[in-house]
Motif scaffolding. Structure first.
Motif, PDB file in Angstrom:
ATOM      1  N   LYS B  54       0.877  -1.171   0.000  1.00 41.07           N
ATOM      2  CA  LYS B  54       0.000   0.000   0.000  1.00 41.07           C
ATOM      3  C   LYS B  54       0.909   1.214   0.000  1.00 41.07           C
ATOM      4  O   LYS B  54       1.686   1.407   0.937  1.00 41.07           O
ATOM      5  CB  LYS B  54      -0.860  -0.053   1.258  1.00 41.07           C
ATOM      6  CG  LYS B  54      -2.006   0.908   1.292  1.00 41.07           C
ATOM      7  CD  LYS B  54      -2.872   0.587   2.500  1.00 41.07           C
ATOM      8  CE  LYS B  54      -3.925   1.635   2.691  1.00 41.07           C
ATOM      9  NZ  LYS B  54      -4.745   1.355   3.882  1.00 41.07           N
ATOM     10  N   HIS B  55       0.872   2.002  -1.053  1.00 39.38           N
ATOM     11  CA  HIS B  55       1.800   3.130  -1.160  1.00 39.38           C
ATOM     12  C   HIS B  55       1.236   4.374  -0.489  1.00 39.38           C
ATOM     13  O   HIS B  55       0.042   4.645  -0.574  1.00 39.38           O
ATOM     14  CB  HIS B  55       2.141   3.383  -2.621  1.00 39.38           C
ATOM     15  CG  HIS B  55       3.069   2.350  -3.176  1.00 39.38           C
ATOM     16  ND1 HIS B  55       4.410   2.571  -3.368  1.00 39.38           N
ATOM     17  CD2 HIS B  55       2.858   1.058  -3.512  1.00 39.38           C
ATOM     18  CE1 HIS B  55       4.976   1.465  -3.820  1.00 39.38           C
ATOM     19  NE2 HIS B  55       4.055   0.531  -3.923  1.00 39.38           N
ATOM     20  N   GLY B  59      -1.214   6.710  -2.756  1.00 34.70           N
ATOM     21  CA  GLY B  59      -0.630   5.951  -3.864  1.00 34.70           C
ATOM     22  C   GLY B  59      -1.378   4.659  -4.095  1.00 34.70           C
ATOM     23  O   GLY B  59      -2.390   4.383  -3.454  1.00 34.70           O
ATOM     24  N   PRO B  60      -0.881   3.864  -5.036  1.00 32.38           N
ATOM     25  CA  PRO B  60      -1.608   2.660  -5.436  1.00 32.38           C
ATOM     26  C   PRO B  60      -1.512   1.515  -4.415  1.00 32.38           C
ATOM     27  O   PRO B  60      -0.691   1.559  -3.501  1.00 32.38           O
ATOM     28  CB  PRO B  60      -0.906   2.255  -6.727  1.00 32.38           C
ATOM     29  CG  PRO B  60       0.472   2.783  -6.583  1.00 32.38           C
ATOM     30  CD  PRO B  60       0.357   4.049  -5.785  1.00 32.38           C
ATOM     31  N   ILE B  72      -3.498  -1.310  -8.438  1.00 32.58           N
ATOM     32  CA  ILE B  72      -4.646  -0.459  -8.742  1.00 32.58           C
ATOM     33  C   ILE B  72      -4.530   0.850  -7.971  1.00 32.58           C
ATOM     34  O   ILE B  72      -3.960   0.911  -6.889  1.00 32.58           O
ATOM     35  CB  ILE B  72      -6.005  -1.127  -8.411  1.00 32.58           C
ATOM     36  CG1 ILE B  72      -6.122  -1.420  -6.926  1.00 32.58           C
ATOM     37  CG2 ILE B  72      -6.208  -2.400  -9.212  1.00 32.58           C
ATOM     38  CD1 ILE B  72      -7.520  -1.845  -6.531  1.00 32.58           C
ATOM     39  N   GLY B  73      -5.070   1.918  -8.566  1.00 35.93           N
ATOM     40  CA  GLY B  73      -5.035   3.227  -7.937  1.00 35.93           C
ATOM     41  C   GLY B  73      -5.904   3.263  -6.688  1.00 35.93           C
ATOM     42  O   GLY B  73      -6.809   2.446  -6.525  1.00 35.93           O
ATOM     43  N   ARG B  74      -5.632   4.240  -5.802  1.00 31.53           N
ATOM     44  CA  ARG B  74      -6.363   4.322  -4.547  1.00 31.53           C
ATOM     45  C   ARG B  74      -7.854   4.568  -4.773  1.00 31.53           C
ATOM     46  O   ARG B  74      -8.708   3.992  -4.101  1.00 31.53           O
ATOM     47  CB  ARG B  74      -5.754   5.456  -3.688  1.00 31.53           C
ATOM     48  CG  ARG B  74      -6.255   5.530  -2.262  1.00 31.53           C
ATOM     49  CD  ARG B  74      -5.924   4.284  -1.468  1.00 31.53           C
ATOM     50  NE  ARG B  74      -4.509   4.092  -1.210  1.00 31.53           N
ATOM     51  CZ  ARG B  74      -3.869   4.497  -0.120  1.00 31.53           C
ATOM     52  NH1 ARG B  74      -4.512   5.152   0.815  1.00 31.53           N
ATOM     53  NH2 ARG B  74      -2.597   4.260   0.038  1.00 31.53           N
TER      54      ARG B  74
END
Lengths: 570, 86
Positions: B54-55, B59-60, B72-74
């Motif tokens: 989890k960025h 982030g994604p 996948i994007g947030r």
């Protein structure tokens, strides 16, 4: 003639299979979106010539980006569909299969990566799958060629499948779920230590750390191979070459022919970098200075592509690229652009929206120097010290970021979020790496060398006609005031439109100070793409956006060059 | 397409999970096209997922579904509902 199209999800091995079937060499890698345009090939099946099309990967029949649009446009042209399916992720691939079956065209399924599926403990009941889908299913391993013969054999008995028994309002994905439950069993697998190491490359902290280490090692690998080639291969060869060249020069009478072939003598001697003849500069720049680095770069890039690291890099840099109006996938145009801007610009097709593609394409053509240019920058500035090289690339990086932030705000349209499949790591096959490197090097030789000859010829002709002298006189004041450069640098800027590497080489005889040289090569990198890139910009963006992009380039070069002049030259 | 609304206990957004946690997908939100896209990546109801990474800074997310990883994007992650697994 019949047409067969290879269709399937991204990164399932369509291009490898295509290459197997047709014998046509294509670039293949281990990341989704390697193929962004379709390729044509031919083969003979049972005595009949057939046209085979390799389509870019698509997840469904609704296009989400330009590459997928290309794939779907092929659907109407084809008589027969070979649906390539990744046996290691059957369920998601079958979603497209079910959609394809409704197209009322004969379909055959190549169940590719069959070996890897078995390796992962996935077993698929092929006869049952054939029965449920009512089309032939052939397990294949495209990389080794296993199953390809059977695939060809069974192309004969293809028919349009009956309509699938549609149990009312069931959606495709529910139907696929039923099919997969019937035919597939997966042996349970524990999360191993190796998996944990692999996961570290997509995590925020360890991922960035890994990215830095990997990219730095590749940079050193490129330098090591490139310099090695130059020291032990190119330099001795060109020393030998100088002897007959000097003889030829003294035998020929001075005049236009001598100028074009050999060029001007530097201190009474033939100088293969500075003389500006076809046989001197025209050969030495592409073969002596650029080619070693081209080979080195494409070798390193192939390693990066085939291991499957790129989608992980895209994940790690997503945060930064998102703020520049793209998403993580934008790192692929940048990396390919570092080799040559043309494939870099083309790969932007993998981005979903027009805004993202415009930003990616503009940033690549403004601030990503191709390998030919980079090699020359190292060649001419290397003696003055690392400081100046860092200054050039630091400026380009700063431009990339500032321009990206700016374009993100100023370009209208949407920016989609990242949505990217991460393939498993695979051990790259050395033969495939060497082959791919050779294909790209061959492409460089075929495209770049003729343009370089043309460039040298053009410079000589313009020189004789006095055009260069005329232009130089008129823009000298501007060049002096704005960039701190002499008017003699103008021909280099003009030649830069044909070949950037030649243009950098033309700066050498001018006797510029390291600071001036730094400004000149930076402006050369920024101001305009070479003619080959310009042609793809036109193709990808259309006239209006291309002009917009070009205007951005020119103004960026003026601003950045002007600032550098103020800071560097007192 | 009719969407059945079923209330499921402890249903949360996948974006609220932490790295290393496991969950089962219970529902997808968003437009039909978007849902199809998620499904073509193997993200469908009933599937087990693991949060690999989890960025930060919105982030994604990296998810693992059936031994395959997807970034996948947030914003997209905020359209996937799950129940946490032990």
């Amino acid at each position: 003639m019949k047409t067969i199209v290879l269709i399937g999800d991204p990164n399932v091995g369509k291009s490898v299979l295509f290459s197997r079937l047709t014998g046509v060499d294509v670039i293949t890698s281990n990341y989704p979106g390697t193929t962004v345009d379709y390729l044509k090939g031919r083969m003979v099946i049972h005595g009949e010539p057939v046209e085979i099309l390799d389509a870019p990967g698509t997840y469904s029949l609704e296009a989400a980006n330009k590459a997928e649009e290309v794939a779907l446009s092929l659907m109407d042209r084809t008589d027969l569909i070979v649906n390539v399916v990744d046996a290691t992720s059957l369920e998601r691939c079958l979603l497209l299969t079910v959609e394809l079956l409704e197209k009322r065209k004969p379909v055959i399924i190549a169940l590719n990566m069959w070996d890897e599926a078995q390796h992962h403990g996935i077993s698929i009941n092929v006869p049952e799958l054939e029965k449920l889908l009512q089309v032939p299913v052939v397990p294949t391993v495209a990389i080794t060629g296993e199953g390809v013969k059977e695939l060809i054999d069974r192309l004969d008995d293809l028919r349009i499948p009956d309509r699938m028994e549609n149990s009312g309002e069931d959606q495709a994905w529910i139907r696929v779920g039923h099919i997969v439950r019937k035919v597939q069993t997966i042996a349970h697998r524990h999360h191993t230590f190796r998996d944990r190491i692999v996961d570290a490359t997509v995590k925020p902290v360890t991922g960035i750390f890994a990215a830095i280490i990997i990219l730095f090692s590749l940079f050193w690998l490129v330098r090591f191979i490139g310099e090695g080639f130059i020291r032990y291969g190119v330099e001795p060869l060109f020393k030998l070459y100088l002897v007959p060249l000097t003889k030829l020069s003294s035998w020929m009478e001075p005049g236009f022919i001598h100028d074009v072939l050999i060029g001007t003598l530097i201190d009474g001697k033939v100088d293969y970098l500075q003389s500006m003849g076809i046989l001197t500069t025209g050969l030495f720049v592409p073969l002596g200075m650029v080619l070693p680095y081209i080979i080195a770069f494409y070798f390193a890039l192939a390693l990066l592509e085939d291991t499957g690291y790129l989608p992980r890099l895209a994940t790690v840099v997503d945060n930064v690229f998102h703020r520049l109006g793209m998403h993580g996938h934008g790192v692929i145009p940048v990396l390919l652009g570092l080799g040559c801007n043309v494939p870099g610009v083309l790969s932007a097709r993998g981005l979903e929206t027009r805004k993202q593609r415009f930003i990616a394409i503009t940033l690549v053509s403004v601030s990503v120097p191709c390998m030919a240019q980079t090699a020359m920058i190292f060649g001419v500035l290397g003696h003055s010290g690392a400081k100046f090289i860092l200054l050039v690339f630091g400026t380009l990086l700063a431009v990339f970021i500032f321009l990206g932030l700016l374009l993100n705000r100023m370009t209208r349209g949407e920016s989609m979020e990242i949505f990217l499949d991460i393939p498993p790591y695979r051990r790259p096959c050395m033969l495939a790496i060497v082959k791919k490197t050779w294909m790209r090097v061959r492409w460089f030789l075929a495209e770049a060398v003729p343009f370089l000859f043309l460039g040298v010829l053009a410079v000589n002709i313009l020189n004789v006609l006095g055009v260069i002298h005329y232009v130089s006189i008129h823009v000298t004041p501007f060049m002096k005031i704005w960039f701190g450069l002499p008017g003699e640098a103008v021909p280099a800027l003009l030649a830069g439109f044909l070949r950037k590497d030649l243009a950098v080489g033309m700066l050498v005889p001018l006797g510029l100070s390291p600071e001036q040289l730094t400004i000149a090569v930076t402006v050369l990198a920024l101001y305009f793409p070479c003619v080959a890139t310009f042609a793809v910009l036109f193709k990808e963006l259309g006239v209006k956006d291309m002009l917009k992009s070009a205007a951005i380039m020119v103004s960026t070069a003026l601003v950045a060059g002007g600032i550098m002049r103020l800071l560097l030259i007192k | 397409m009719t969407v059945k609304k079923v209330y499921i206990m402890n249903e949360i957004l996948i974006s609220h999970l932490l790295p290393g946690e496991n969950a089962t997908i219970t529902a997808l939100r968003g437009g039909c096209g978007f849902q199809n896209r998620l499904r073509s990546f193997g993200i469908t109801e009933g599937k087990k997922v693991r949060i690999v990474a989890k960025h930060p800074l919105s982030g994604p997310l990296v998810l693992e579904v059936e031994h395959r990883q997807v970034t996948i994007g947030r914003g997209m992650a905020q359209k996937i509902k799950v129940t946490r697994e032990a």
